[in-house]
Design a protein around this motif. Structure first.
Motif, PDB file in Angstrom:
ATOM      1  N   TRP A 196      29.631   3.269 136.509  1.00  0.00           N
ATOM      2  CA  TRP A 196      30.669   3.296 135.489  1.00  0.00           C
ATOM      3  C   TRP A 196      32.003   3.528 136.182  1.00  0.00           C
ATOM      4  O   TRP A 196      32.079   4.247 137.167  1.00  0.00           O
ATOM      5  CB  TRP A 196      30.376   4.417 134.477  1.00  0.00           C
ATOM      6  N   LEU A 253      38.086   5.161 137.518  1.00  0.00           N
ATOM      7  CA  LEU A 253      39.529   4.959 137.295  1.00  0.00           C
ATOM      8  C   LEU A 253      39.711   3.633 136.559  1.00  0.00           C
ATOM      9  O   LEU A 253      38.879   2.739 136.671  1.00  0.00           O
ATOM     10  CB  LEU A 253      40.267   4.867 138.641  1.00  0.00           C
ATOM     11  N   SER A 254      40.809   3.502 135.838  1.00  0.00           N
ATOM     12  CA  SER A 254      41.120   2.222 135.215  1.00  0.00           C
ATOM     13  C   SER A 254      41.845   1.342 136.221  1.00  0.00           C
ATOM     14  O   SER A 254      42.519   1.829 137.121  1.00  0.00           O
ATOM     15  CB  SER A 254      42.008   2.411 133.979  1.00  0.00           C
ATOM     16  N   GLY A 271      44.085  -1.011 132.569  1.00  0.00           N
ATOM     17  CA  GLY A 271      42.682  -1.240 132.202  1.00  0.00           C
ATOM     18  C   GLY A 271      42.350  -2.691 131.919  1.00  0.00           C
ATOM     19  O   GLY A 271      41.261  -2.988 131.446  1.00  0.00           O
ATOM     20  N   MET A 301      39.371  -3.146 134.448  1.00  0.00           N
ATOM     21  CA  MET A 301      38.321  -2.153 134.183  1.00  0.00           C
ATOM     22  C   MET A 301      38.939  -0.929 133.542  1.00  0.00           C
ATOM     23  O   MET A 301      39.999  -0.473 133.966  1.00  0.00           O
ATOM     24  CB  MET A 301      37.637  -1.744 135.496  1.00  0.00           C
ATOM     25  N   VAL A 302      38.243  -0.374 132.543  1.00  0.00           N
ATOM     26  CA  VAL A 302      38.680   0.859 131.919  1.00  0.00           C
ATOM     27  C   VAL A 302      37.766   1.978 132.390  1.00  0.00           C
ATOM     28  O   VAL A 302      36.538   1.805 132.410  1.00  0.00           O
ATOM     29  CB  VAL A 302      38.602   0.745 130.380  1.00  0.00           C
ATOM     30  N   ALA A 303      38.379   3.093 132.787  1.00  0.00           N
ATOM     31  CA  ALA A 303      37.577   4.247 133.188  1.00  0.00           C
ATOM     32  C   ALA A 303      36.518   4.494 132.132  1.00  0.00           C
ATOM     33  O   ALA A 303      36.802   4.391 130.932  1.00  0.00           O
ATOM     34  CB  ALA A 303      38.479   5.477 133.342  1.00  0.00           C
ATOM     35  N   THR A 304      35.308   4.804 132.536  1.00  0.00           N
ATOM     36  CA  THR A 304      34.118   5.061 131.696  1.00  0.00           C
ATOM     37  C   THR A 304      33.320   3.792 131.390  1.00  0.00           C
ATOM     38  O   THR A 304      32.188   3.874 130.914  1.00  0.00           O
ATOM     39  CB  THR A 304      34.413   5.745 130.329  1.00  0.00           C
ATOM     40  N   GLU A 305      33.911   2.632 131.655  1.00  0.00           N
ATOM     41  CA  GLU A 305      33.243   1.379 131.323  1.00  0.00           C
ATOM     42  C   GLU A 305      32.140   1.056 132.344  1.00  0.00           C
ATOM     43  O   GLU A 305      32.250   1.412 133.511  1.00  0.00           O
ATOM     44  CB  GLU A 305      34.306   0.269 131.375  1.00  0.00           C
ATOM     45  N   LEU A 306      31.118   0.338 131.890  1.00  0.00           N
ATOM     46  CA  LEU A 306      30.063  -0.110 132.808  1.00  0.00           C
ATOM     47  C   LEU A 306      30.626  -1.202 133.714  1.00  0.00           C
ATOM     48  O   LEU A 306      31.153  -2.201 133.249  1.00  0.00           O
ATOM     49  CB  LEU A 306      28.887  -0.675 132.016  1.00  0.00           C
ATOM     50  N   GLY A 318      37.535   3.064 141.715  1.00  0.00           N
ATOM     51  CA  GLY A 318      37.572   4.427 142.237  1.00  0.00           C
ATOM     52  C   GLY A 318      36.342   4.912 142.980  1.00  0.00           C
ATOM     53  O   GLY A 318      36.283   6.078 143.356  1.00  0.00           O
TER      54      GLY A 318
END
Lengths: 649, 649
Positions: free
Chosen positions: A54, A57-58, A145, A148-153, A173
């Motif tokens: 996951w 970082l975004s 983001g 990629m957005v932080a927390t995203e798979l 990250g």
């Protein structure tokens, strides 16, 4: 040497053998993907993710300019047109601020105007830009983001890591990634007769010595399939030594491979050792080659063990059939599937009922047809696997395949390789190997099957080959090839082109111990001849001369012993299995044998016109008409290239 | 930051750019395969032969027994039958001698009788065997050289070494092999804004910092394609420093890659440096992404250099387009071709005239159709390459492709992966990512495109997907999905199954600085909203409630700013670009934002019956009906799985 042996192996169908093996591993908790280990990204290429990843970082981590240009408030640009341009004051916290691609959007701005769409009013003062169109909010901005957005798979588990995957991991990250541990595989070669290739290269071989390379093949396969092999030194045929090596290996590996000693022969220790150290699950699988496979688990760890048959082809195929799926499962990836192709089988294949058979084939695209030609089925012929373009499986409830039937080929090569392969079937000559070398430089592969001159013409008739080398003497005319082509290929327009002339003669032992002077000596009782197969030009040549001399073939001792190549005839002489054989000068020369020349023959290429004019064969014709091939062939003994490239008809 | 820049790049067609690059290397003698280096066989897997390899020893090196059995003179066996068996005396130099498989044939013998075909007369005395059939000469003998004859060609040059090739090399006496030296490639990342991922992971990122990973991608590509990369540390935007790094790298590498600094932006140093140090051949190629590529040669060595564009997708594709063919040529192997597939493009693709465009697509097999769905075309979106199953090239004389037309896809994956891919198009939810994780364990890949609920139903209608997640509220009935399915899929039998219920609400900044209490606040002048795209269920939900409240959409500031996912809405709020947006609780929770819940909605899966009953989807249905997925979803905030798996219609 002992005769205390059991004669019978089991004949367990492959799927049943697998079921037993997997069930045993399941019951001991070993039939599951291996755990992860953290690696720096630089070392993770080609490894498999052990867990989903996951984003931490975004990316981008802020609203970023997508262009070189000026950050603006979109509302300040409203109303700008070509005829009524607008001016914006430059500088931070004013109306326009210069940004490079990737720079953060200033907090007061909400859009970017590409620099190409701006004019400087006063280059010196650098105070204003002029714009001729308005921009909407978020124009030329990469929002935070976007990628990629932080927390995203970002990546799932069980993903084979590609270069861009590593980029994505870094971008969100991650400096490391958890990848599956490589399965550890012990490869144990056994056999008193074995020597290493290093020994052989330094000290030569004694009769009975066999160079051990199965462990090299198995450990290379393991590496190729993502495992970590330990290649053990050769263990002599000593039950206790082998048992202790297996016991030690099983303690620190995920899988143990014991090579050889798995047939039902006198040195069959593996199955007994597995019985002593654990559980023997299978001894003998209904596959061919590879029948005497042993499957089991050993020691308290229940480490899976495979007794791999000793014949090189059986060994390599046991790797493909049993080891690869195991490693893939442990790595959490699907078993590797070979590219598949439908092809026409070029000749009848008989196969025993009751066994799945793996037949090695070459594959060529000849006109509209894709043709699969079976290679040697000897389990000892590793070159049949080296030359194979693919495998045809004949299921155990089939007795074989008729010539001309469609078969499924599992390819060892990239399918695109097939399209650049020139297929030759016919007479063999060392110079064809030379030719194939130069063709490789020109981006062509050369697949050559030794079927003899007549076999080549028949292959052209069936549409199985692009060309056939031929040296068929017409006894009636003394002329080469022309009458045969007319007789066998009446409806196919062909080009008959001379490749070279070559010296034919009797290949004899050094010093000519039997005092052979010519063909008339072949009727002597103390002279053993070695012959070529029916349809070979050299056989036709022999028959022609025997006939001229009035010698009945039955009077020649060894007339029925047939070999398929000049070199095989030379080997028979070299090894003392025969006293002489008809063949070409270069074969005698290669093995340092004596040679009694008696005929310079013409060796032609028969090429259907449709292939003669194809792009595929162009590099071959270029080589024949160029100086390089001519030069290297002339350097070989017994060849004459004066007519190379001359069109006969 | 500077505005001293040139605005114009060239627009050289790809084939012309290549021609110039190759011509320059040809003229300096660098456009040829690299020389060989000798390696032990154990290290040669996957390397490429630099010269042809000829056998130094024959294999077998002697006439060898192919079976366990007795060596005999075939003439001694003549006349043996079942009714009149023959006896042969055992022992060396008698009539029968026991041999194991692989043992040399004794010099007096010429055939082997398989042990299974012999009887011992007197087990104690061990003096005779009895046979019931005669054997022909050379029965069960592997003649010397059966596999390879010394002097014979074993492997051509330019052969990528497989495990069995290494076996063949050892078998004919080679302990080492000459393989092509790996091309040495320098990878130089440049840019003052760049930080390493190690720095980022330890210290976090400042606004304007960009994690440098292009050099990781490029060096991994180089390694994957058989080269030896040197990954340089980041060089700041300083003309002299970059120039000196390039100069040093060019002295000890076969190829230099300079990353970023190759656009027409203010930090565009590469082309100037190439001009100063050598010859600038090309600056700007008519391809997209990847336009600002620089090609040239530098220093007296005429080392080829490529200025690689900075956007990650452009960078990775520049590797594929320019670096891979170079490395393959130097290694003497053909350029790697991707597996090809014909597919139907799912939506219209516009492409600019004058540029070759590489479009990333996902590919799925839906019923009889193979469907390619275009991914984001942003050059900064590396995840579009991570998720891509392949590439569609749109040639530069085309303006694009209409939806439903057939295109050629070059696959990044094994074609067999496509067959195990479940294609989802529709509404997105984080729980679908969870689902995809568990599907991976069951051997299924899950390709999911966020097209909104309505987009998903349209995709099912076109036959582009196996299933669609949907949460479309019918304003007339207050019921979810049923009426939409009836309206949009009248002719497709579908199963409508509840996946879960989830909390929808307003995502707002932590601490709710604007004091937003509900949808009625959206009309306030100081509240900026961020919307979802047309066709998204969340947008339908907003419109439904606005309508109930009598609010005209035009009165909502930001109503026209559309995002495609819940997380993107949350990011807009997090970054301050908007004050609130409608979305699901888990998105707010993921980015630690506040959440004002106001509706628990039903989120269903719409599955055409034909796929519902397919093997492909079985693991998905198993997961929905099993306990594991339910448990992990329940652990997430804002979800309710009480009805998971309930069939609605």
């Amino acid at each position: 040497m002992s005769k205390n042996r059991k004669f019978y192996l089991e004949d367990i169908p492959l799927d049943e053998a697998w079921r037993r093996f997997i069930a045993a591993m399941e019951s001991s908790g070993l039939w599951k993907a291996l755990p992860g280990e953290d690696l720096p990204l630089e070392e993770a290429l080609g490894r498999v993710t052990a867990v989903p990843v996951w984003a931490t970082l975004s990316s981008p981590g802020y609203h970023a300019s997508a262009m070189d240009g000026y950050a603006v408030r979109s509302m300040d640009t409203l109303g700008a047109t070509e005829t009524a341009p607008k001016r914006l004051r430059i500088g931070p916290d004013r109306q326009a601020e210069y940004v490079d691609t990737g720079d953060p959007l200033p907090s007061w701005a909400d859009a970017i105007i590409q620099i190409e769409h701006t004019q400087h009013i006063d280059e010196e003062a650098d105070e204003f830009i002029e714009i001729q169109a308005s921009v909407a909010p978020w124009t030329a901005v990469r929002p935070m983001g976007e990628d990629m957005v932080a927390t995203e798979l970002v990546l799932p588990a069980n993903r084979l890591l590609k270069p861009v995957d590593l980029g994505a991991l870094a971008g969100c990250g991650h400096a490391t990634v958890s990848v599956r541990r490589r399965p550890r595989v012990a490869v144990i070669p056994t056999g008193t007769e074995l020597v290493t290739v290093e020994q052989a290269a330094q000290e030569g071989l004694k009769s009975g010595d066999i160079i051990e390379y199965n462990s090299l093949v198995l450990s290379s396969q393991v590496r190729q399939w993502g495992g970590e092999p330990t290649r053990y030194p050769i263990v002599v045929d000593d039950y206790e030594r082998i048992r202790e090596t297996v016991r030690e290996a099983a303690a620190i590996h995920d899988l143990v491979l014991v090579n050889a000693g798995s047939s039902a022969g006198s040195e069959d220790f593996t199955s007994s050792i597995v019985e002593e150290l654990g559980t023997l699950l299978v001894h003998g699988v209904a596959i061919r080659p590879g029948h005497p496979v042993v499957l089991g688990t050993v020691t308290d760890r229940k480490t899976p063990i495979i007794g791999v048959p000793g014949y090189p082809v059986s060994c390599a195929l046991t790797g493909e059939i049993f080891v690869e799926p195991l490693l893939s499962h442990w790595l959490g990836v699907p078993s590797k599937e070979k590219p598949k192709l439908k092809a026409t089988i070029s000749r009848k294949l008989l196969s025993p009922m009751g066994e799945d058979e793996w037949v090695r084939v070459t594959v060529g695209r000849v006109g509209e047809r894709t043709v699969a030609a079976p290679l040697s089925r000897g389990a000892g012929v590793i070159t049949s696997l080296v030359r194979a373009d693919g495998i045809v499986r004949i299921p155990r409830f089939s007795e074989g395949v008729e010539a001309g039937r469609e078969v499924n080929v599992e390819l060892y090569r990239d399918p695109s390789d097939i399209d650049r392969t020139i297929v030759h079937i016919g007479s063999h000559d060392l110079c064809l190997d030379m030719l194939s070398q130069y063709l490789a430089d020109a981006g062509r592969l050369f697949s050559s099957a030794n079927a003899g001159s007549l076999g080549g013409l028949m292959a052209l008739r069936r549409g199985d080959a692009h060309l056939a080398a031929s040296h068929l003497l017409d006894p009636a005319t003394g002329e080469y090839n022309i009458s045969y082509v007319k007789q066998y290929l009446p409806n196919i327009p062909v080009v008959l082109m001379t490749f070279l002339h070559r010296e034919q003669g009797l290949i004899i032992a050094p010093g000519n111990p039997r005092g052979i002077q010519g063909l008339s000596d072949l009727v002597r009782d103390d002279v053993r001849y070695v012959n070529r197969q029916r349809g070979a030009g050299t056989r036709v040549l022999l028959d022609y001369h025997l006939n001229k001399l009035g010698i009945e073939p039955e009077r020649v001792k060894g007339y029925r012993r047939e070999e398929y190549t000049h070199l095989a005839v030379a080997v028979a002489v070299q090894s003392g299995a025969a006293d002489c054989g008809l063949g070409i000068a270069s074969a005698a020369h290669a093995l340092q044998l004596d040679f009694l020349p008696f005929e310079k023959e013409r060796y032609d290429l028969v090429i259907p016109r449709i292939y003669y004019e194809s792009d595929l064969l162009q590099p071959l014709l270029d080589l024949i008409h160029g100086p390089v091939l001519r030069r290297v062939v002339n350097e070989l003994p017994g060849y004459d290239t004066t007519s190379m490239g001359t069109i006969v008809v």
